[in-house]
Design a protein around this motif. Sequence first.
Motif, PDB file in Angstrom:
ATOM      1  N   ASP A  52       0.769  -1.327  -0.044  1.00  0.00           N
ATOM      2  CA  ASP A  52       0.032  -0.159  -0.005  1.00  0.00           C
ATOM      3  C   ASP A  52       0.808   1.166   0.008  1.00  0.00           C
ATOM      4  N   LYS A  53       0.355   2.264  -0.057  1.00  0.00           N
ATOM      5  CA  LYS A  53       0.920   3.746   0.016  1.00  0.00           C
ATOM      6  C   LYS A  53       2.161   3.821   1.267  1.00  0.00           C
ATOM      7  N   LYS A  54       1.723   3.267   2.234  1.00  0.00           N
ATOM      8  CA  LYS A  54       2.259   3.202   3.499  1.00  0.00           C
ATOM      9  C   LYS A  54       3.747   2.477   3.593  1.00  0.00           C
ATOM     10  N   GLY A  55       3.633   1.429   2.708  1.00  0.00           N
ATOM     11  CA  GLY A  55       4.636   0.396   2.351  1.00  0.00           C
ATOM     12  C   GLY A  55       4.187  -0.904   3.152  1.00  0.00           C
ATOM     13  N   SER A  69       2.254 -12.446   9.750  1.00  0.00           N
ATOM     14  CA  SER A  69       2.624 -10.875   9.683  1.00  0.00           C
ATOM     15  C   SER A  69       4.156 -10.578   9.507  1.00  0.00           C
ATOM     16  N   VAL A  70       4.351  -9.451   8.889  1.00  0.00           N
ATOM     17  CA  VAL A  70       5.649  -8.904   8.789  1.00  0.00           C
ATOM     18  C   VAL A  70       6.120  -7.989   9.788  1.00  0.00           C
ATOM     19  N   ARG A  71       7.309  -8.140  10.393  1.00  0.00           N
ATOM     20  CA  ARG A  71       7.489  -6.991  11.240  1.00  0.00           C
ATOM     21  C   ARG A  71       7.864  -5.550  10.659  1.00  0.00           C
ATOM     22  N   HIS A  72       7.364  -4.531  11.553  1.00  0.00           N
ATOM     23  CA  HIS A  72       7.139  -3.391  10.882  1.00  0.00           C
ATOM     24  C   HIS A  72       8.613  -2.925  10.280  1.00  0.00           C
ATOM     25  N   GLU A  73       9.692  -3.212  10.966  1.00  0.00           N
ATOM     26  CA  GLU A  73      11.125  -2.873  10.627  1.00  0.00           C
ATOM     27  C   GLU A  73      11.237  -3.416   9.388  1.00  0.00           C
ATOM     28  N   GLN A  74      10.796  -4.669   9.117  1.00  0.00           N
ATOM     29  CA  GLN A  74      11.392  -5.455   7.910  1.00  0.00           C
ATOM     30  C   GLN A  74      10.391  -5.149   6.695  1.00  0.00           C
ATOM     31  N   SER A  75       9.297  -4.793   7.300  1.00  0.00           N
ATOM     32  CA  SER A  75       8.257  -4.158   6.289  1.00  0.00           C
ATOM     33  C   SER A  75       8.765  -3.006   5.351  1.00  0.00           C
ATOM     34  N   ASP A  76       9.447  -2.143   6.274  1.00  0.00           N
ATOM     35  CA  ASP A  76       9.858  -0.933   5.604  1.00  0.00           C
ATOM     36  C   ASP A  76      11.140  -1.289   4.797  1.00  0.00           C
ATOM     37  N   GLU A  77      11.951  -2.322   5.238  1.00  0.00           N
ATOM     38  CA  GLU A  77      13.130  -2.728   4.501  1.00  0.00           C
ATOM     39  C   GLU A  77      12.714  -3.351   3.066  1.00  0.00           C
ATOM     40  N   LEU A  78      11.769  -4.014   3.290  1.00  0.00           N
ATOM     41  CA  LEU A  78      11.022  -4.871   2.211  1.00  0.00           C
ATOM     42  C   LEU A  78      10.559  -3.853   1.218  1.00  0.00           C
ATOM     43  N   PHE A  79       9.795  -2.949   1.586  1.00  0.00           N
ATOM     44  CA  PHE A  79       9.301  -1.749   0.869  1.00  0.00           C
ATOM     45  C   PHE A  79      10.372  -0.979  -0.123  1.00  0.00           C
TER      46      PHE A  79
END
Length: 143
Positions: A52-55, A69-79
């Motif tokens: 989504d637009k927030k990553g 679920s994907v951990r928030h920190e890894q979600s940012d890195e993945l995005f």
Amino acid sequence: MSYTDASAMTARPGYFLDVAPMISALQFQPTDFELSHGWLRHVPSSHRFKFDKKGRVTIDARCECSGQSVRHEQSDELFQAFTGWRQHYWQPLQIDREFASHFKSPNAWVRLFRDIRMAWRRFRRREEPVTVPAEALAMVPAE
């Protein structure tokens, strides 16, 4: 249920999916992925990912991966890895494909139409047909 995001109902409490292998694959195996209708698809596994637009990532898979679920920190890195992949691999590939499509060999009907159109133009101008010397056809490509 094959779609999930950070609030998956089937996810184990406190467990997060480790997406480090996918981040690495986006960087070092970019040809394993393709983008279609907003979904990033990992071709070998058929896993699909939508950001989504927030990553935040939504995972579509036929295995237990989709329920995690994907951990928030890894979600940012993945995005960030996905954004880099799209900018440095996918968009140039699409531009190259589009450019190449402009030069593909036309079918017989298009060639016939072009020949007729050029013959008509020469007739209207009363010009002689253009001939190409045989030496020009045997040109050696530049190095």
